[in-house]
Design a protein around this motif. Sequence first.
Motif, PDB file in Angstrom:
ATOM      1  N   PRO A  98       0.511  -1.503  -0.112  1.00  0.00           N
ATOM      2  CA  PRO A  98       0.089   0.581   0.231  1.00  0.00           C
ATOM      3  C   PRO A  98       1.365   1.176  -0.134  1.00  0.00           C
ATOM      4  CG  PRO A  98      -0.156  -1.168   2.404  1.00  0.00           C
ATOM      5  CD  PRO A  98       0.607  -2.374   1.451  1.00  0.00           C
ATOM      6  N   THR A  99       0.257   2.249   0.053  1.00  0.00           N
ATOM      7  CA  THR A  99       0.772   3.378  -0.557  1.00  0.00           C
ATOM      8  C   THR A  99      -0.133   4.950   0.308  1.00  0.00           C
ATOM      9  OG1 THR A  99      -0.671   4.194  -2.470  1.00  0.00           O
ATOM     10  CG2 THR A  99       1.366   3.277  -2.860  1.00  0.00           C
ATOM     11  N   VAL A 100       0.885   5.187   0.582  1.00  0.00           N
ATOM     12  CA  VAL A 100      -0.062   7.123   1.595  1.00  0.00           C
ATOM     13  C   VAL A 100       0.603   8.191   0.879  1.00  0.00           C
ATOM     14  CG1 VAL A 100       0.353   7.861   3.627  1.00  0.00           C
ATOM     15  CG2 VAL A 100       0.457   5.703   3.895  1.00  0.00           C
ATOM     16  N   THR A 101      -1.439   8.751   0.519  1.00  0.00           N
ATOM     17  CA  THR A 101      -1.101  10.000   0.408  1.00  0.00           C
ATOM     18  C   THR A 101      -0.483  10.994   0.887  1.00  0.00           C
ATOM     19  OG1 THR A 101      -1.965   8.680  -1.487  1.00  0.00           O
ATOM     20  CG2 THR A 101      -2.874  11.345  -1.117  1.00  0.00           C
ATOM     21  N   VAL A 102       0.413  12.289   0.620  1.00  0.00           N
ATOM     22  CA  VAL A 102       0.414  13.151   1.981  1.00  0.00           C
ATOM     23  C   VAL A 102      -0.299  14.822   0.917  1.00  0.00           C
ATOM     24  CG1 VAL A 102       2.051  14.534   2.725  1.00  0.00           C
ATOM     25  CG2 VAL A 102       2.237  11.846   3.219  1.00  0.00           C
ATOM     26  N   ASN A 103      -0.859  15.406   1.578  1.00  0.00           N
ATOM     27  CA  ASN A 103      -1.392  16.366   0.695  1.00  0.00           C
ATOM     28  C   ASN A 103      -0.418  17.569   0.494  1.00  0.00           C
ATOM     29  OD1 ASN A 103      -2.114  17.491   3.366  1.00  0.00           O
ATOM     30  ND2 ASN A 103      -4.346  16.802   3.382  1.00  0.00           N
ATOM     31  N   ALA A 104      -1.243  18.970   0.362  1.00  0.00           N
ATOM     32  CA  ALA A 104      -0.322  19.787   0.142  1.00  0.00           C
ATOM     33  C   ALA A 104      -0.291  20.227   1.950  1.00  0.00           C
ATOM     34  CB  ALA A 104      -1.083  21.005  -0.795  1.00  0.00           C
ATOM     35  N   THR A 105      -0.650  20.287   2.740  1.00  0.00           N
ATOM     36  CA  THR A 105      -0.337  20.780   3.927  1.00  0.00           C
ATOM     37  C   THR A 105       0.177  20.115   4.175  1.00  0.00           C
ATOM     38  OG1 THR A 105      -2.445  19.803   5.103  1.00  0.00           O
ATOM     39  CG2 THR A 105      -2.558  22.064   3.610  1.00  0.00           C
ATOM     40  N   GLY A 106       1.119  18.994   3.935  1.00  0.00           N
ATOM     41  CA  GLY A 106       1.863  18.060   5.096  1.00  0.00           C
ATOM     42  C   GLY A 106       1.108  16.751   5.938  1.00  0.00           C
ATOM     43  N   GLN A 107       0.019  16.625   5.503  1.00  0.00           N
ATOM     44  CA  GLN A 107      -0.848  15.917   6.387  1.00  0.00           C
ATOM     45  C   GLN A 107      -1.293  14.727   5.362  1.00  0.00           C
ATOM     46  OE1 GLN A 107      -4.309  18.714   7.363  1.00  0.00           O
ATOM     47  NE2 GLN A 107      -3.725  18.513   9.188  1.00  0.00           N
ATOM     48  N   ALA A 108      -2.048  13.012   5.858  1.00  0.00           N
ATOM     49  CA  ALA A 108      -2.140  12.162   5.856  1.00  0.00           C
ATOM     50  C   ALA A 108      -3.192  11.245   6.112  1.00  0.00           C
ATOM     51  CB  ALA A 108      -0.962  11.676   5.087  1.00  0.00           C
ATOM     52  N   THR A 109      -4.655  10.931   5.814  1.00  0.00           N
ATOM     53  CA  THR A 109      -4.978  10.524   6.517  1.00  0.00           C
ATOM     54  C   THR A 109      -5.118   8.255   6.455  1.00  0.00           C
ATOM     55  OG1 THR A 109      -6.756  11.675   6.348  1.00  0.00           O
ATOM     56  CG2 THR A 109      -7.898   9.525   6.937  1.00  0.00           C
ATOM     57  N   VAL A 110      -4.274   8.436   8.105  1.00  0.00           N
ATOM     58  CA  VAL A 110      -3.883   6.216   7.826  1.00  0.00           C
ATOM     59  C   VAL A 110      -4.133   5.622   9.023  1.00  0.00           C
ATOM     60  CG1 VAL A 110      -2.201   5.172   8.243  1.00  0.00           C
ATOM     61  CG2 VAL A 110      -1.592   7.727   7.017  1.00  0.00           C
ATOM     62  N   THR A 111      -4.598   4.836   8.676  1.00  0.00           N
ATOM     63  CA  THR A 111      -5.699   3.886   9.688  1.00  0.00           C
ATOM     64  C   THR A 111      -4.377   2.796   9.463  1.00  0.00           C
ATOM     65  OG1 THR A 111      -7.658   3.701   9.156  1.00  0.00           O
ATOM     66  CG2 THR A 111      -7.019   1.922  10.245  1.00  0.00           C
ATOM     67  N   VAL A 112      -3.882   2.401  11.667  1.00  0.00           N
ATOM     68  CA  VAL A 112      -2.676   1.639  11.624  1.00  0.00           C
ATOM     69  C   VAL A 112      -3.452   1.152  12.299  1.00  0.00           C
ATOM     70  CG1 VAL A 112      -0.809   1.403  12.527  1.00  0.00           C
ATOM     71  CG2 VAL A 112      -1.558   3.744  11.807  1.00  0.00           C
ATOM     72  N   ASN A 113      -3.746  -0.708  12.368  1.00  0.00           N
ATOM     73  CA  ASN A 113      -4.352  -1.751  12.824  1.00  0.00           C
ATOM     74  C   ASN A 113      -3.949  -1.995  14.043  1.00  0.00           C
ATOM     75  OD1 ASN A 113      -5.718  -2.294  10.937  1.00  0.00           O
ATOM     76  ND2 ASN A 113      -4.574  -3.653   9.155  1.00  0.00           N
ATOM     77  N   PRO A 114      -3.997  -2.316  14.646  1.00  0.00           N
ATOM     78  CA  PRO A 114      -4.246  -3.381  16.333  1.00  0.00           C
ATOM     79  C   PRO A 114      -2.831  -3.657  16.259  1.00  0.00           C
ATOM     80  CG  PRO A 114      -5.777  -4.206  15.802  1.00  0.00           C
ATOM     81  CD  PRO A 114      -5.487  -2.973  14.431  1.00  0.00           C
ATOM     82  N   GLY A 115      -1.271  -3.879  16.656  1.00  0.00           N
ATOM     83  CA  GLY A 115       0.130  -4.770  16.680  1.00  0.00           C
ATOM     84  C   GLY A 115       0.510  -4.237  15.428  1.00  0.00           C
ATOM     85  N   ASP A 116       0.378  -3.032  14.403  1.00  0.00           N
ATOM     86  CA  ASP A 116       0.873  -2.981  13.769  1.00  0.00           C
ATOM     87  C   ASP A 116       1.863  -0.940  12.977  1.00  0.00           C
ATOM     88  OD1 ASP A 116       1.778  -2.813  11.163  1.00  0.00           O
ATOM     89  OD2 ASP A 116      -0.188  -3.275  10.471  1.00  0.00           O
ATOM     90  N   SER A 117       2.775  -0.979  12.353  1.00  0.00           N
ATOM     91  CA  SER A 117       2.963   0.065  11.939  1.00  0.00           C
ATOM     92  C   SER A 117       2.604   0.638  11.015  1.00  0.00           C
ATOM     93  CB  SER A 117       4.511   0.497  12.692  1.00  0.00           C
ATOM     94  OG  SER A 117       4.694  -0.461  12.176  1.00  0.00           O
ATOM     95  N   VAL A 118       3.343   1.823  10.192  1.00  0.00           N
ATOM     96  CA  VAL A 118       3.139   2.456   9.401  1.00  0.00           C
ATOM     97  C   VAL A 118       4.322   3.487   8.809  1.00  0.00           C
ATOM     98  CG1 VAL A 118       1.933   3.654   7.077  1.00  0.00           C
ATOM     99  CG2 VAL A 118       0.109   2.081   8.888  1.00  0.00           C
TER     100      VAL A 118
END
Length: 608
Positions: free
Chosen positions: A483-503
């Motif tokens: 998967p990829t993560v999209t960072v918007n023009a203000t440097g923000q990203a909406t991300v789901t981090v699953n339990p016991g996991d990381s991104v």
Amino acid sequence: MTLLRRDRTSRPAALIATALLAGALLPLSLQSAAHASSTAPAAPSASPAPDGGDVIANLFEWNWLSVANECTTVLGPKGYGAVQVAPPEDSIRLAGSTHAWWDVYQPVAYDLNSRMGTEAQFAQMVTACHNAGVKVYADAVLNHTAGANQTSTDSYGGASFNPATYTYSNVPYDSSDFHFSPPCPNSDMSITDWNNVQQVQECDLSSLSDLYTEKDDVRAKLAGYLNKLVGYGVDGFRMDAAKHIAQADMANILSRVNNTTWTGSRPYVYQEVIPGSSGQLAPSAFEGNGSVIEFTYAYDLKSQFNGNIANLKTFGQSWGIEPSNLSSVMVTNHDTERSGQTLSYKDGSKYTLATVFELAWGYGTPQVYSGFDFSTSDQSPPADANGFVTATDCSSGAWICTDRNQGIANMVGWHNAAQGQSVANWWDNGSSAIAFSRGNTAWVAINNGGSAVTQTFSTGLAPGSYCDVIHGTPAAGGTCSGPTVTVNATGQATVTVNPGDSVAIYATGSNGTVAESFNENKTTSWGQNVYLAGSIPALGNWDPNAAIPLSSANYPVWGGTLSLPANTSFQYKYLIKDSSGNVTWEGGGNHSASTGSSGDTLNDSWQN
């Protein structure tokens, strides 16, 4: 060998364009495959310079051929800076035993024929690791020889010795080369007061015969052993039981050791000094001879990952840890995983997440520990009937190859890219989930809780699409296997981090990329800004929320320079966003271009 005894604000488009032009902020999805691939590159004809990384892969008691293969196929390509290998000297082999792991910590001779392989195989291993850009640090046992309580006179390399009579003919040592009582104040040579310098440094550690390191002849022989290793290309030493060697003795021994042959620098020294004692026996008292292994760091990680990781916001020297530049930090090692003092592979996701944190936090020189499965504390590594360690098979379950874990291996590149960047953009939920960036280069979120966390995070990164390196590996052409993560023009990203996991995402330099300039002639109304979107991740994959803002510095021409993957065809279009968030796409067909090998400047006018 201790087990035997015990808020970011939005950034103007012109600044974004300037930073991208400088090559400082590139999405990880654009990095070259040569460094990210787990397939080894062809070995160069001459040993290259080290890659500059500092992460140590501690391959505990892997044999030499397996270490060589790991350097070539995993450690080098993933950016590990060094590999720590088991004590390479000849050691005792206990008669009729199950060949406990700790027999390699009972030296009997300083030839390099051991249960991990022959001296020739050791030399081949060092060369293979250097060819992969990886330094080699050897675990060095200088404090003692085999225990005087041992009756075996057999060794893996065939040395002649008798521990009962303190005779080691191959070195040679005799009884005059060892401490007795006195100067040890206890007649049985035991250590009963761990704050007593004389006991700790002149008595026997767990019945292991304590060398008389005040003697010039003993110092010379120990330095000779280290110089033998340096001659084969060894770049540094983990000093086993350094707490039990007087600092002046260690300083004298190290003063006789040559510069390394690969880089011409002094060997990197990191010393095993278990905390708990004070004064002359405290870890800080040993820093004149090198770094110290940070046990307190590992103890604290266990405490927080079993408690509240939000507390890690202040993790550092204020917690009683030694200074970062003098600390070799770890999540676990061969002693502490058996004693239960630290997290280990038996702790599952907590162990993995703690290792991700260690690589992300940027304190000290980090180790990634890869050992073997065990059910009893003395258990041998996988070996043949004679105790010789067999090849590492990471698919068998007998070996715990943490260094190969996709997320951890890819975090080494994250760690290397973030060097020199301070922690920023901290976020936590007050308990089990945290996120932070390292400057404007890398960002990570860790969820140690039991339910998923979805959040819009400030990442500090430039707009773009980034490979989540925990769940995917970047590949050529800006693609990602996960998967990829999209960072918007203000440097923000909406991300789901699953339990016991990381991104985790990060930006790299210009490897495999070229500078592509875009100029769009468009007269706009007040509150309108021009953006760029396109068909590749670096251009947001046509997502207007990930579109790249352009600078109005040369209005009515809106421009910017981006780092795009070399020799890549793509399509693109311009769009306008107004102050209310409305999006207006440029009319007509898509623009088509190719970056080539050197980049280009694309001059366009708005299509109606």
